[in-house]
Design an enzyme around this catalytic site. Structure first.
Site, PDB file in Angstrom:
ATOM      1  N   ASP A 102      -2.870   2.130  -6.159  1.00 16.80           N
ATOM      2  CA  ASP A 102      -1.696   2.123  -5.276  1.00 16.80           C
ATOM      3  C   ASP A 102      -1.731   1.015  -4.234  1.00 16.80           C
ATOM      4  O   ASP A 102      -1.001   1.054  -3.260  1.00 16.80           O
ATOM      5  CB  ASP A 102      -1.568   3.473  -4.574  1.00 16.80           C
ATOM      6  CG  ASP A 102      -2.536   3.606  -3.419  1.00 16.80           C
ATOM      7  OD1 ASP A 102      -3.743   3.422  -3.659  1.00 16.80           O
ATOM      8  OD2 ASP A 102      -2.088   3.842  -2.297  1.00 16.80           O
ATOM      9  N   GLU A 103      -2.552   0.034  -4.445  1.00 18.39           N
ATOM     10  CA  GLU A 103      -2.715  -0.993  -3.422  1.00 18.39           C
ATOM     11  C   GLU A 103      -2.901  -2.356  -4.081  1.00 18.39           C
ATOM     12  O   GLU A 103      -3.640  -2.471  -5.054  1.00 18.39           O
ATOM     13  CB  GLU A 103      -3.978  -0.662  -2.616  1.00 18.39           C
ATOM     14  CG  GLU A 103      -3.896  -0.999  -1.163  1.00 18.39           C
ATOM     15  CD  GLU A 103      -5.224  -0.714  -0.480  1.00 18.39           C
ATOM     16  OE1 GLU A 103      -5.768  -1.638   0.115  1.00 18.39           O
ATOM     17  OE2 GLU A 103      -5.723   0.430  -0.562  1.00 18.39           O
TER      18      GLU A 103
ATOM     19  N   ASP B  83       0.849  -1.183   0.000  1.00 18.27           N
ATOM     20  CA  ASP B  83       0.000   0.000   0.000  1.00 18.27           C
ATOM     21  C   ASP B  83       0.891   1.241   0.000  1.00 18.27           C
ATOM     22  O   ASP B  83       1.620   1.476   0.958  1.00 18.27           O
ATOM     23  CB  ASP B  83      -0.891  -0.043   1.254  1.00 18.27           C
ATOM     24  CG  ASP B  83      -1.894   1.091   1.294  1.00 18.27           C
ATOM     25  OD1 ASP B  83      -2.037   1.801   0.279  1.00 18.27           O
ATOM     26  OD2 ASP B  83      -2.530   1.258   2.349  1.00 18.27           O
TER      27      ASP B  83
HETATM   28 MG   LIG Z   1      -2.351   3.867  -0.134  1.00 15.40          MG
END
Ligand SMILES: [Mg+2]
Length: 380
Positions: free
Chosen positions: A120-121, A25
């Site tokens: 983003d994860e 993350d």
């Molecule tokens: Mg994040």
């Protein structure tokens, strides 16, 4: 003829092998990209989001802004009240997507089992990886270092035997941290976990549980399945497992996701096909904006059109496709219209996606403002 006994990887052949899952993350992703590209932004409260004059919402903010109580999904006006010095920048989705592609490229060097949750994860299943003698901890460390060195943003990572544990772990030492829960430590880790750490247990549910004397997962373990069901319905069975650290969900690289669509009901029925075709352009613009906001441009796999006729019968026509194109929608529209040939009261336009598992779709569909961005990606 008996074949030679295959060497067993685990002592108990009746049990599934222990998996190694990493949850990666990025830390305040959009803000990190902006600070990377303009270092003068570092050290001051920064948010990415819509303008307060246009009822915008905060998508992401850096840790300096969080210190003032600024949060994702908060209105920009409210954020400025909490932090008058806050600089709010508009999102540059193309840039974030490009950075995201580079980060995911690094992930995929370690395993093909990468499941994106947002730009983003992601979950990575590295059970089958031989890198670093199969040490998920060292793989996670290397990934974090490479993303920092090669891309210029920081990633927090959690390592555990399943998705539930890995996701909680990635949050444990955020930002720029790593936390590992070894299989032998899962039981104690989860037992001490406050119930609101469980995804799906919000403030209301946590409050309800507190009244029943439950604060940690350990408190829940005395409950019978019936009691879980009585209090939580269909979510109860999942909670029963989660409070024991059990989560069998697989890491799936591409999952069919729900669609992204727009539709319009017309005050007066559109009399014929040409009248319907005239409505395509405005609908396509809306759809385009929605796909953009969902960060789903690269995930389009299918195009479809929906028509509701004056007699309320509805028909849907779809085809494979990677880009919403007017000619294709026009063809689908003609094919759908020909099925009944009646005046049309509603047209819907959409794409099917193999999209990361985000709940963003819901947020966008209920949000008419064009300012809202990837808010849920950063929201916990
Ligand atoms: Mg994040």
């Amino acid at each position: 003829m008996p074949s030679p006994e295959p060497s067993s990887l685990h002592a108990d052949p009746g049990q599934a092998p222990t998996r190694k899952i990493i949850h990666c993350d990025c830390d305040c992703f959009y803000a990190s990209v902006e600070m990377r590209d303009d270092p003068s932004l570092r050290g001051r409260p920064l948010a990415i989001g819509g303008s307060p004059e246009r009822r915008g919402v905060i998508a992401t903010c850096n840790y300096e802004a969080r210190a003032f109580g600024v949060r994702s999904a908060m209105s920009s006006a409210q954020a400025l009240k909490r932090c008058p010095a806050l600089l709010i920048m508009p999102p540059r989705m193309d840039k974030y997507r490009e950075v995201s592609r580079r980060i995911f490229g690094i992930y995929r060097e370690y395993t093909a089992l990468v499941e994106p949750l947002s730009l983003d994860e992601a979950y990575l299943d590295v059970s089958g990886s031989s890198r670093h003698q199969g040490s998920a901890t060292r793989i996670a460390e290397e990934i974090r270092q490479r993303v920092r060195d090669e891309v210029g943003v920081t990633v927090s990572a959690g390592v555990g035997p399943n998705k539930f544990i890995a996701k909680i772990a990635s949050d444990w030492n955020k930002p720029d941290g790593l936390f590992v829960v070894r299989p032998g430590a899962v039981d104690a880790f989860v037992a001490a976990l406050p119930v609101e750490r469980i995804h799906g247990v919000g403030r209301v549910t946590a409050g309800k549980l507190r009244q029943l004397g439950v604060t940690t997962c350990a408190d829940l373990r005395d409950w019978t399945p019936d009691r879980f069901h009585k209090h939580f319905g269909s979510f109860g069975a999942r909670l029963y497992n989660l409070c024991r650290g059990i989560d069998e969900r697989q890491v799936s690289p591409e999952r069919e996701r729900k669609s992204i669509s727009v539709e319009e009901t017309y005050a007066e029925d559109l009399p014929d096909l040409n009248a319907c075709l005239d409505e395509l352009d405005p609908l396509m613009q809306l759809l385009d904006a929605r796909i953009e906001r969902a960060g789903a441009r690269d995930w389009v796999r299918k195009l479809f059109i929906k028509l509701r006729f004056t007699d309320f019968r509805t028909t849907t026509v779809e085809c494979r496709g990677h880009r919403p194109q007017r000619e294709i929608y026009a063809r689908l529209l003609a094919a759908g219209h020909a099925r009944r040939g009646l005046p049309v009261r509603l047209i819907g336009l959409g794409v099917g996606t193999a999209e990361p598992d985000t709940t963003q779709g819901d947020l966008f569909e209920t949000s008419p403002q064009p300012d809202i961005d990837d808010a849920v990606a950063e929201r916990r």
